[in-house]
Write a protein that holds these residues in place. Structure first.
Motif, PDB file in Angstrom:
ATOM      1  N   TYR A   1      -6.155  55.313   6.972  1.00 55.46           N
ATOM      2  CA  TYR A   1      -5.839  56.065   7.754  1.00 55.46           C
ATOM      3  C   TYR A   1      -4.769  54.888   8.539  1.00 55.46           C
ATOM      4  N   VAL A   2      -3.842  55.202   8.938  1.00 55.39           N
ATOM      5  CA  VAL A   2      -2.296  54.765   9.808  1.00 55.39           C
ATOM      6  C   VAL A   2      -2.401  54.820  11.051  1.00 55.39           C
ATOM      7  N   ARG A   3      -1.786  53.660  11.702  1.00 57.71           N
ATOM      8  CA  ARG A   3      -1.428  53.654  12.742  1.00 57.71           C
ATOM      9  C   ARG A   3       0.514  52.818  13.061  1.00 57.71           C
ATOM     10  N   GLY A   4       1.022  53.081  14.007  1.00 60.25           N
ATOM     11  CA  GLY A   4       1.593  52.060  14.347  1.00 60.25           C
ATOM     12  C   GLY A   4       1.904  51.583  15.066  1.00 60.25           C
ATOM     13  N   VAL A   5       2.884  50.289  14.681  1.00 54.74           N
ATOM     14  CA  VAL A   5       3.096  49.135  16.109  1.00 54.74           C
ATOM     15  C   VAL A   5       4.505  49.024  16.417  1.00 54.74           C
ATOM     16  N   TRP A   6       4.647  48.639  17.938  1.00 58.12           N
ATOM     17  CA  TRP A   6       5.802  48.582  18.516  1.00 58.12           C
ATOM     18  C   TRP A   6       5.485  47.482  19.437  1.00 58.12           C
ATOM     19  N   GLN A   7       7.194  46.522  19.000  1.00 54.54           N
ATOM     20  CA  GLN A   7       6.985  45.103  20.409  1.00 54.54           C
ATOM     21  C   GLN A   7       8.681  45.215  20.855  1.00 54.54           C
ATOM     22  N   SER A   8       8.531  44.981  21.974  1.00 52.42           N
ATOM     23  CA  SER A   8       9.958  44.260  21.978  1.00 52.42           C
ATOM     24  C   SER A   8       9.657  43.183  22.360  1.00 52.42           C
ATOM     25  N   ALA A   9      10.962  42.330  21.831  1.00 50.34           N
ATOM     26  CA  ALA A   9      11.136  40.642  22.571  1.00 50.34           C
ATOM     27  C   ALA A   9      11.147  39.889  23.933  1.00 50.34           C
TER      28      ALA A   9
ATOM     29  N   GLY B   1      -3.108  55.747  17.980  1.00 52.38           N
ATOM     30  CA  GLY B   1      -4.381  55.484  17.346  1.00 52.38           C
ATOM     31  C   GLY B   1      -4.258  55.554  15.695  1.00 52.38           C
ATOM     32  N   TYR B   2      -5.366  55.799  15.079  1.00 54.40           N
ATOM     33  CA  TYR B   2      -5.413  56.182  13.743  1.00 54.40           C
ATOM     34  C   TYR B   2      -5.345  57.310  13.014  1.00 54.40           C
ATOM     35  N   HIS B   3      -4.317  57.676  12.467  1.00 53.51           N
ATOM     36  CA  HIS B   3      -4.336  58.449  12.078  1.00 53.51           C
ATOM     37  C   HIS B   3      -4.064  58.872  10.554  1.00 53.51           C
TER      38      HIS B   3
ATOM     39  N   LYS C   1      -2.802  49.601   8.314  1.00 59.54           N
ATOM     40  CA  LYS C   1      -3.198  50.715   6.928  1.00 59.54           C
ATOM     41  C   LYS C   1      -4.760  50.429   7.127  1.00 59.54           C
ATOM     42  N   ARG C   2      -5.669  51.187   6.919  1.00 57.06           N
ATOM     43  CA  ARG C   2      -6.726  50.386   7.199  1.00 57.06           C
ATOM     44  C   ARG C   2      -7.328  51.145   5.474  1.00 57.06           C
ATOM     45  N   ALA C   3      -8.683  49.807   5.308  1.00 55.75           N
ATOM     46  CA  ALA C   3      -8.865  50.044   3.663  1.00 55.75           C
ATOM     47  C   ALA C   3      -9.099  51.860   3.321  1.00 55.75           C
ATOM     48  N   ASP C   4      -9.616  52.508   4.722  1.00 53.41           N
ATOM     49  CA  ASP C   4      -9.750  54.588   4.212  1.00 53.41           C
ATOM     50  C   ASP C   4      -8.963  55.375   4.327  1.00 53.41           C
TER      51      ASP C   4
ATOM     52  N   THR D   1     -11.402  44.440  11.592  1.00 52.03           N
ATOM     53  CA  THR D   1     -10.277  43.482  11.176  1.00 52.03           C
ATOM     54  C   THR D   1      -9.849  43.841   9.855  1.00 52.03           C
ATOM     55  N   ALA D   2     -10.917  43.372   8.945  1.00 54.44           N
ATOM     56  CA  ALA D   2     -10.951  42.899   7.873  1.00 54.44           C
ATOM     57  C   ALA D   2     -10.770  44.473   7.094  1.00 54.44           C
ATOM     58  N   ASP D   3     -11.033  45.608   8.199  1.00 59.86           N
ATOM     59  CA  ASP D   3     -10.886  47.067   7.167  1.00 59.86           C
ATOM     60  C   ASP D   3      -8.867  47.463   7.570  1.00 59.86           C
ATOM     61  N   VAL D   4      -8.292  46.540   8.385  1.00 63.05           N
ATOM     62  CA  VAL D   4      -7.004  46.899   8.157  1.00 63.05           C
ATOM     63  C   VAL D   4      -5.776  45.825   7.157  1.00 63.05           C
ATOM     64  N   GLN D   5      -4.895  47.137   6.900  1.00 58.48           N
ATOM     65  CA  GLN D   5      -3.863  45.145   6.150  1.00 58.48           C
ATOM     66  C   GLN D   5      -2.292  46.591   6.711  1.00 58.48           C
ATOM     67  N   VAL D   6      -1.753  45.070   6.018  1.00 54.20           N
ATOM     68  CA  VAL D   6       0.061  45.241   7.325  1.00 54.20           C
ATOM     69  C   VAL D   6       0.125  46.586   5.819  1.00 54.20           C
ATOM     70  N   GLY D   7       1.167  47.352   6.070  1.00 55.30           N
ATOM     71  CA  GLY D   7       1.995  48.498   5.231  1.00 55.30           C
ATOM     72  C   GLY D   7       3.359  47.029   5.169  1.00 55.30           C
TER      73      GLY D   7
END
Length: 147
Positions: free
Chosen positions: A67-75, A118-120, A62-65, A30-36
């Motif tokens: 790589y990025v991933r998407g997160v989606w949610q609905s209420a 997944g991470y891209h 966005k990870r420190a390296d 988790t420490a390696d992940v940054q919110v875009g």
């Protein structure tokens, strides 16, 4: 109704994104992940944050390296069906477009849940953006992209 990135920051979406990261998988750490700073959200007129949750929203992590991933949610409150996906754009070294925004993931369907891609890889001259569609209204929106 589309919410701008500026107004969403006022509504605290980064806090929601940060909370979601804490419950994510153990790999990567988790420490390696940054919110875009790349968000998309829909809400109903007169039913928007801060008094009501977004009906559908998504953001990039966005990870420190890089790589990025998407997160989606609905209420949960509205049980709105949405789908999300990631798109990629690439430039040649001379600055010309190698290929324009192209879908690079499956669709991620959310209805009172949260899903992550997944991470891209994002590299030199390659960017990724997040897209979201409210299946009830047909409203679609894509973010600006993370480079």
């Amino acid at each position: 109704m589309r919410i701008s990135k500026r107004s969403m920051a006022l509504f605290g979406l980064p806090i929601v994104a940060a909370a979601a990261m804490v419950t994510g998988s153990a790999n990567p750490a988790t420490a390696d992940v940054q919110v875009g700073k790349d968000y998309v959200a829909f809400c109903f007129p007169d039913f928007c944050p801060p008094n009501y949750p977004y009906s559908c929203n998504g953001w990039m992590e966005k990870r420190a390296d890089g790589y990025v991933r998407g997160v989606w949610q609905s209420a949960d409150d509205y049980a709105i069906s949405c789908r999300g996906w990631l798109e990629r754009k690439a430039y040649n070294p001379d600055g010309t477009v190698k290929y324009n925004w192209t879908k690079v993931t499956d669709y991620y369907y959310v209805n009172s849940v949260q899903e992550r891609s997944g991470y891209h890889w994002n590299g030199t001259n390659v960017g990724t953006r997040l897209c979201l569609e409210n299946l009830g209204t047909g409203e679609k929106e894509c973010s600006t992209g993370v480079w």
